[in-house]
Write a protein that holds these residues in place. Sequence first.
Motif, PDB file in Angstrom:
ATOM      1  N   ALA A 402       0.823  -1.210   0.000  1.00 37.98           N
ATOM      2  CA  ALA A 402       0.000   0.000   0.000  1.00 37.98           C
ATOM      3  C   ALA A 402       0.855   1.256   0.000  1.00 37.98           C
ATOM      4  O   ALA A 402       0.552   2.233  -0.708  1.00 37.98           O
ATOM      5  CB  ALA A 402      -0.932  -0.004   1.207  1.00 37.98           C
ATOM      6  N   VAL A 403       1.932   1.269   0.789  1.00 33.21           N
ATOM      7  CA  VAL A 403       2.824   2.436   0.811  1.00 33.21           C
ATOM      8  C   VAL A 403       3.453   2.653  -0.577  1.00 33.21           C
ATOM      9  O   VAL A 403       3.533   3.796  -1.059  1.00 33.21           O
ATOM     10  CB  VAL A 403       3.900   2.257   1.883  1.00 33.21           C
ATOM     11  CG1 VAL A 403       4.999   3.309   1.750  1.00 33.21           C
ATOM     12  CG2 VAL A 403       3.287   2.344   3.279  1.00 33.21           C
ATOM     13  N   GLU A 404       3.902   1.583  -1.182  1.00 36.43           N
ATOM     14  CA  GLU A 404       4.497   1.710  -2.523  1.00 36.43           C
ATOM     15  C   GLU A 404       3.482   2.267  -3.523  1.00 36.43           C
ATOM     16  O   GLU A 404       3.794   3.177  -4.313  1.00 36.43           O
ATOM     17  CB  GLU A 404       5.013   0.351  -2.985  1.00 36.43           C
ATOM     18  CG  GLU A 404       6.186  -0.177  -2.154  1.00 36.43           C
ATOM     19  CD  GLU A 404       6.568  -1.595  -2.530  1.00 36.43           C
ATOM     20  OE1 GLU A 404       5.834  -2.201  -3.358  1.00 36.43           O
ATOM     21  OE2 GLU A 404       7.580  -2.096  -2.000  1.00 36.43           O
ATOM     22  N   ALA A 437      -0.758   5.562   5.259  1.00 33.50           N
ATOM     23  CA  ALA A 437      -0.186   4.243   5.010  1.00 33.50           C
ATOM     24  C   ALA A 437       1.189   4.114   5.658  1.00 33.50           C
ATOM     25  O   ALA A 437       1.521   3.075   6.244  1.00 33.50           O
ATOM     26  CB  ALA A 437      -0.090   3.979   3.511  1.00 33.50           C
ATOM     27  N   GLU A 438       2.024   5.162   5.560  1.00 34.79           N
ATOM     28  CA  GLU A 438       3.349   5.112   6.175  1.00 34.79           C
ATOM     29  C   GLU A 438       3.240   5.017   7.698  1.00 34.79           C
ATOM     30  O   GLU A 438       3.997   4.273   8.332  1.00 34.79           O
ATOM     31  CB  GLU A 438       4.152   6.354   5.779  1.00 34.79           C
ATOM     32  CG  GLU A 438       4.629   6.340   4.335  1.00 34.79           C
ATOM     33  CD  GLU A 438       5.416   7.584   3.985  1.00 34.79           C
ATOM     34  OE1 GLU A 438       6.243   7.512   3.053  1.00 34.79           O
ATOM     35  OE2 GLU A 438       5.199   8.635   4.626  1.00 34.79           O
ATOM     36  N   ASP A 439       2.314   5.756   8.270  1.00 37.72           N
ATOM     37  CA  ASP A 439       2.139   5.688   9.719  1.00 37.72           C
ATOM     38  C   ASP A 439       1.615   4.315  10.142  1.00 37.72           C
ATOM     39  O   ASP A 439       2.061   3.754  11.146  1.00 37.72           O
ATOM     40  CB  ASP A 439       1.181   6.797  10.173  1.00 37.72           C
ATOM     41  CG  ASP A 439       1.100   6.900  11.687  1.00 37.72           C
ATOM     42  OD1 ASP A 439       2.084   7.361  12.301  1.00 37.72           O
ATOM     43  OD2 ASP A 439       0.062   6.507  12.250  1.00 37.72           O
ATOM     44  N   ALA A 440       0.662   3.784   9.377  1.00 36.78           N
ATOM     45  CA  ALA A 440       0.135   2.456   9.694  1.00 36.78           C
ATOM     46  C   ALA A 440       1.215   1.392   9.578  1.00 36.78           C
ATOM     47  O   ALA A 440       1.263   0.443  10.372  1.00 36.78           O
ATOM     48  CB  ALA A 440      -1.035   2.124   8.771  1.00 36.78           C
ATOM     49  N   LEU A 441       2.116   1.550   8.591  1.00 42.72           N
ATOM     50  CA  LEU A 441       3.213   0.600   8.431  1.00 42.72           C
ATOM     51  C   LEU A 441       4.152   0.652   9.643  1.00 42.72           C
ATOM     52  O   LEU A 441       4.596  -0.391  10.146  1.00 42.72           O
ATOM     53  CB  LEU A 441       3.983   0.899   7.155  1.00 42.72           C
ATOM     54  CG  LEU A 441       5.176  -0.013   6.846  1.00 42.72           C
ATOM     55  CD1 LEU A 441       4.729  -1.465   6.713  1.00 42.72           C
ATOM     56  CD2 LEU A 441       5.895   0.444   5.585  1.00 42.72           C
TER      57      LEU A 441
END
Length: 469
Positions: A402-404, A437-441
Amino acid sequence: MRRPLPILALAAALAACAPVGPDYHPPRPALPAAFDGRVAAKAARPTPLAGWWQGFHDPLLNRLAAMTLAGNLDLQIAGQRLEAARADRDAVAAAEQPSLGLGADYANERSSTLLTWPPGVGQYKTWDAGLQGSWEIDIFGGTRRAIEAADAESGMAEEDVNAAKVAVLGELVADYTLLRSDQHRLDIAHRNIAAQTDSLALTRRALKAGLGTEVDVARAEAAVKLSSAQVPVLEGGVQRLAHAIAVLTGQPPESLTAALYGQGGHDLMAPPLPAALPSDLLRNRPDIRRAERRIAAATARVGVATADLFPTFEIPLGIGPVTSNLANLFNIDSLVWTLGLSARQSVLDGGKRDARVRAAQAVSEADRLLYRRTVLGALREVEDRLTGIDTERRRHAFLVTAVEDDRIAFTQASRLYGAGLTDFLKVLDAERALSQAEDALAVSEAGEVLDIVGLYRAFGGGWQRPAAS
């Protein structure tokens, strides 16, 4: 003086009799052959539980763990309670030995001279001094069972120390993981704020060029402020975690702030998964070991209550001079001594002693059930942690993709907006999705590490001594 020897020989022989009450047999719970789940199957290499936090390869964490073991107040409290339990055991064991005391008396008395029997002598003085002692013969084993119970209770206190080590070390590593995660999330937030600030500048240039609108500028400003609002929350979390870590090491809350802030957020290298069997829990989990010692103590208490049903035997001893003249106190003719054997048995107590036996038996059975419940709870905790690791790893894989994808979408949306081919709302949406997404990762990465930490804690890791090289 030879006549007392048969009494002492008989007492020694009687004291060697087997104690009454049930003998203790450790429980043997039914356990599965292995843990369930895909994660458990992958952990094929045995991993030592002693010093498991060293698997993070973080020198600061290793130093904090050493400081915690040396200075944590909960560990010190548990250690003092262990010392008290051992002292109580020694006090109980003292009942096996004879007691001996010194005494001296002086009396100035007068008896009636008008008595026919015993004949009165008028006024007289008495001086006496000597040793008085007694020895209760443990024929039926009540004292020996009490010592067994005290030994087991001392073992329970020792497992409380081990449990405290497991708890505080697990809490330390968990807090350290969350602190580094929050620092990592702060880095992500600052990067997002920088990117959103660039987007804000882009909307302002577009507005000046007549390609944008004031609505786009307002939205960009709102995005910057919304991301900036997350920074104080994360900074406060880092500060609170630094306070918690300092207190765990036995220091004031602010004492480690500089050390923990000096090393910025980074990705933690989680230790390898421990490979252990369900049977290993019986050896490593302090709560299970404590529950086993609790059964041993309760079983011994049944013997104590049972021994109370039988007579008690005691050897009284007294020796010393008695005289009416102080000058004769050390004369051999003033010496008197007593050595005998006494027995006592309660005949009528309203069933009190029988009730105590039944109560002790019920407590023993309840402790066996408690042991079974503790074992089942430990198995469940391990299985839950294994499930959590598997779940978080699969979630992590989706979040990486998702981040990508969100990064590609944000890059393309920014290019299209810069070329005037799309509106700023798409840029804003892509930017917000990437930030989330980055925070969730980052949260997912910390979650997996926390589950691994919890797994080591569920296995009872942390109190064991490293194996000799």
